[in-house]
Design a protein around this motif. Structure first.
Motif, mmCIF file in Angstrom:
data_model
loop_
_atom_site.group_PDB
_atom_site.id
_atom_site.type_symbol
_atom_site.label_atom_id
_atom_site.label_comp_id
_atom_site.label_asym_id
_atom_site.label_seq_id
_atom_site.Cartn_x
_atom_site.Cartn_y
_atom_site.Cartn_z
ATOM 1 N N GLN A 76 0.808 -1.222 0.000
ATOM 2 C CA GLN A 76 0.000 0.000 0.000
ATOM 3 C C GLN A 76 0.841 1.272 0.000
ATOM 4 O O GLN A 76 0.295 2.376 0.032
ATOM 5 N N GLY A 77 2.165 1.109 -0.033
ATOM 6 C CA GLY A 77 3.044 2.278 -0.064
ATOM 7 C C GLY A 77 3.034 3.080 1.211
ATOM 8 O O GLY A 77 3.108 4.314 1.175
ATOM 9 N N TYR A 78 2.946 2.396 2.337
ATOM 10 C CA TYR A 78 2.916 3.071 3.642
ATOM 11 C C TYR A 78 4.149 3.962 3.789
ATOM 12 O O TYR A 78 5.295 3.504 3.682
ATOM 13 N N ALA A 79 3.924 5.237 4.011
ATOM 14 C CA ALA A 79 4.995 6.242 3.940
ATOM 15 C C ALA A 79 6.139 5.975 4.914
ATOM 16 O O ALA A 79 7.313 6.042 4.538
ATOM 17 N N TRP A 80 5.811 5.670 6.170
ATOM 18 C CA TRP A 80 6.867 5.495 7.162
ATOM 19 C C TRP A 80 7.740 4.290 6.845
ATOM 20 O O TRP A 80 8.931 4.279 7.165
ATOM 21 N N LEU A 81 7.168 3.265 6.215
ATOM 22 C CA LEU A 81 7.970 2.101 5.827
ATOM 23 C C LEU A 81 9.000 2.498 4.774
ATOM 24 O O LEU A 81 10.160 2.068 4.821
ATOM 25 N N ARG A 82 8.596 3.343 3.841
ATOM 26 C CA ARG A 82 9.517 3.799 2.805
ATOM 27 C C ARG A 82 10.610 4.695 3.391
ATOM 28 O O ARG A 82 11.779 4.607 3.004
ATOM 29 N N VAL A 83 10.209 5.569 4.311
ATOM 30 C CA VAL A 83 11.198 6.435 4.956
ATOM 31 C C VAL A 83 12.228 5.584 5.697
ATOM 32 O O VAL A 83 13.436 5.837 5.619
ATOM 33 N N ARG A 84 11.747 4.576 6.425
ATOM 34 C CA ARG A 84 12.669 3.708 7.161
ATOM 35 C C ARG A 84 13.622 2.984 6.223
ATOM 36 O O ARG A 84 14.827 2.874 6.510
ATOM 37 N N ALA A 85 13.113 2.507 5.099
ATOM 38 C CA ALA A 85 13.965 1.802 4.143
ATOM 39 C C ALA A 85 15.054 2.722 3.597
ATOM 40 O O ALA A 85 16.213 2.316 3.421
ATOM 41 N N ASN A 86 14.706 3.981 3.343
ATOM 42 C CA ASN A 86 15.680 4.941 2.825
ATOM 43 C C ASN A 86 16.722 5.319 3.875
ATOM 44 O O ASN A 86 17.869 5.671 3.531
ATOM 45 N N LEU A 87 16.326 5.255 5.144
ATOM 46 C CA LEU A 87 17.245 5.622 6.220
ATOM 47 C C LEU A 87 18.199 4.486 6.593
ATOM 48 O O LEU A 87 19.226 4.728 7.233
ATOM 49 N N TRP A 88 17.851 3.271 6.208
ATOM 50 C CA TRP A 88 18.610 2.113 6.670
ATOM 51 C C TRP A 88 20.109 2.181 6.361
ATOM 52 O O TRP A 88 20.935 1.898 7.244
ATOM 53 N N PRO A 89 20.537 2.564 5.148
ATOM 54 C CA PRO A 89 21.983 2.582 4.864
ATOM 55 C C PRO A 89 22.767 3.491 5.807
ATOM 56 O O PRO A 89 23.806 3.103 6.344
ATOM 57 N N VAL A 90 22.279 4.726 6.027
ATOM 58 C CA VAL A 90 23.010 5.647 6.901
ATOM 59 C C VAL A 90 22.903 5.211 8.356
ATOM 60 O O VAL A 90 23.849 5.381 9.143
ATOM 61 N N ALA A 91 21.765 4.615 8.736
ATOM 62 C CA ALA A 91 21.617 4.126 10.103
ATOM 63 C C ALA A 91 22.561 2.962 10.365
ATOM 64 O O ALA A 91 23.166 2.860 11.443
ATOM 65 N N SER A 92 22.713 2.092 9.385
ATOM 66 C CA SER A 92 23.641 0.971 9.520
ATOM 67 C C SER A 92 25.072 1.469 9.656
ATOM 68 O O SER A 92 25.848 0.977 10.486
ATOM 69 N N LEU A 93 25.421 2.475 8.856
ATOM 70 C CA LEU A 93 26.748 3.085 8.949
ATOM 71 C C LEU A 93 26.948 3.715 10.317
ATOM 72 O O LEU A 93 28.000 3.540 10.953
ATOM 73 N N GLY A 94 25.942 4.431 10.794
ATOM 74 C CA GLY A 94 26.052 5.085 12.092
ATOM 75 C C GLY A 94 26.192 4.099 13.221
ATOM 76 O O GLY A 94 26.951 4.318 14.172
ATOM 77 N N SER A 95 25.469 2.989 13.147
ATOM 78 C CA SER A 95 25.529 1.979 14.197
ATOM 79 C C SER A 95 26.906 1.335 14.277
ATOM 80 O O SER A 95 27.421 1.062 15.365
ATOM 81 N N ASN A 96 27.521 1.107 13.120
ATOM 82 C CA ASN A 96 28.826 0.439 13.086
ATOM 83 C C ASN A 96 29.992 1.394 13.310
ATOM 84 O O ASN A 96 30.958 1.058 13.998
ATOM 85 N N LEU A 97 29.885 2.592 12.736
ATOM 86 C CA LEU A 97 31.024 3.512 12.748
ATOM 87 C C LEU A 97 30.935 4.580 13.826
ATOM 88 O O LEU A 97 31.969 5.034 14.344
ATOM 89 N N GLY A 98 29.715 4.979 14.187
ATOM 90 C CA GLY A 98 29.545 6.066 15.144
ATOM 91 C C GLY A 98 30.284 5.877 16.454
ATOM 92 O O GLY A 98 31.095 6.735 16.854
ATOM 93 N N PRO A 99 30.035 4.767 17.185
ATOM 94 C CA PRO A 99 30.719 4.567 18.468
ATOM 95 C C PRO A 99 32.240 4.526 18.327
ATOM 96 O O PRO A 99 32.968 5.000 19.205
ATOM 97 N N ILE A 100 32.720 3.956 17.215
ATOM 98 C CA ILE A 100 34.171 3.871 17.000
ATOM 99 C C ILE A 100 34.766 5.270 16.873
ATOM 100 O O ILE A 100 35.796 5.586 17.486
ATOM 101 N N LEU A 101 34.117 6.134 16.094
ATOM 102 C CA LEU A 101 34.622 7.499 15.912
ATOM 103 C C LEU A 101 34.607 8.270 17.224
ATOM 104 O O LEU A 101 35.525 9.050 17.503
ATOM 105 N N VAL A 102 33.564 8.047 18.025
ATOM 106 C CA VAL A 102 33.494 8.738 19.322
ATOM 107 C C VAL A 102 34.656 8.311 20.213
ATOM 108 O O VAL A 102 35.365 9.152 20.793
ATOM 109 N N LEU A 103 34.867 7.025 20.326
ATOM 110 C CA LEU A 103 35.922 6.520 21.211
ATOM 111 C C LEU A 103 37.314 6.900 20.710
ATOM 112 O O LEU A 103 38.178 7.298 21.494
ATOM 113 N N VAL A 104 37.516 6.789 19.391
ATOM 114 C CA VAL A 104 38.817 7.175 18.828
ATOM 115 C C VAL A 104 39.033 8.670 18.995
ATOM 116 O O VAL A 104 40.130 9.127 19.360
#
Length: 227
Positions: free
Chosen positions: A106-134
């Motif tokens: 049905q093209g539910y808007a929030w599902l599409r927004v979440r799908a578009n956010l996934w790449p940057v969120a995945s990057l943030g989850s993996n790289l964010g804490p490392i950059l903070v600690l370093v």
């Protein structure tokens, strides 16, 4: 002790309690067979077909509570136990995952927004804490701040996830009731399973926000920290 550290500990404890309640609730109602005796796979297939989604597959997935909808493969994947089980818990989970498939169709808007956010969120989850600690270790404040910004993307992704998950649960309960898969007395247990599952997403968002505040405190963004 730093307030933000206390907050992180409190959120961590609350998350453990929510996970425990989810597992206890799911475990309890996974032992209760629905009156109609249909399995999770059968219910998922019936709901999909009723919505014209005959091309969406229903497949078993290895593991426990590994249930999910794959929008790329157009497949509802149910953990092996839920796939073959006629329990109230299995039917609630199966209907919830089908809810995501219907959202997609049905093209539910929030599902599409979440799908578009996934790449940057995945990057943030993996790289964010490392950059903070370093950044903290090297005294590179800019690098640490970049890590916080990346981790903010994770929190935003989790925030967007909330309406997606709550809407899928709402749809699931509607499917189960309207199509007669659960009797009136069986709706309460199904609702409990989905409510505790939804709270795990709330806990994940709270954990990310508490972590961001803690990182910001370490950087002194709230003023000089007391030793």
């Amino acid at each position: 002790m730093d307030f933000t550290l206390l907050l992180m500990i409190a959120v961590f404890v609350a998350s453990l309690v929510i996970q425990w309640r989810l597992q206890a609730t799911f475990g309890r109602f996974s032992q209760v067979v629905s009156a109609r005796g249909l399995t999770g796979a059968q219910v998922a297939r019936a709901i999909l077909d009723a919505h014209g989604l005959t091309g969406v597959r229903v497949e078993p997935a290895p593991g426990v509570l590994t249930d999910h909808y794959d929008p790329q493969a157009k497949a509802v994947r149910l953990s092996e136990a839920n796939y073959a089980s006629p329990s109230l818990a299995a039917l609630a989970v199966a209907a919830h995952e089908v809810g995501h498939a219907v959202q997609d169709a049905q093209g539910y808007a929030w599902l599409r927004v979440r799908a578009n956010l996934w790449p940057v969120a995945s990057l943030g989850s993996n790289l964010g804490p490392i950059l903070v600690l370093v950044g903290l270790g090297l005294g590179a404040v800019g690098l640490a701040k970049l890590g916080i910004y990346l981790y903010l993307a994770v929190a935003f992704f989790q925030l967007v996830t909330l309406p997606v998950e709550f809407d899928a649960s709402r749809r699931a309960l509607e499917f189960l009731k309207r199509m007669g898969f659960l009797a009136p007395g069986e709706m309460g247990p199904a609702r409990q399973v989905l409510q505790w599952a939804a709270l795990t997403y709330v806990a994940a968002l709270a954990s990310s926000l508490a972590t961001i505040l803690y990182y910001a405190s370490l950087l002194g963004l709230f003023g000089r920290r007391e030793e």
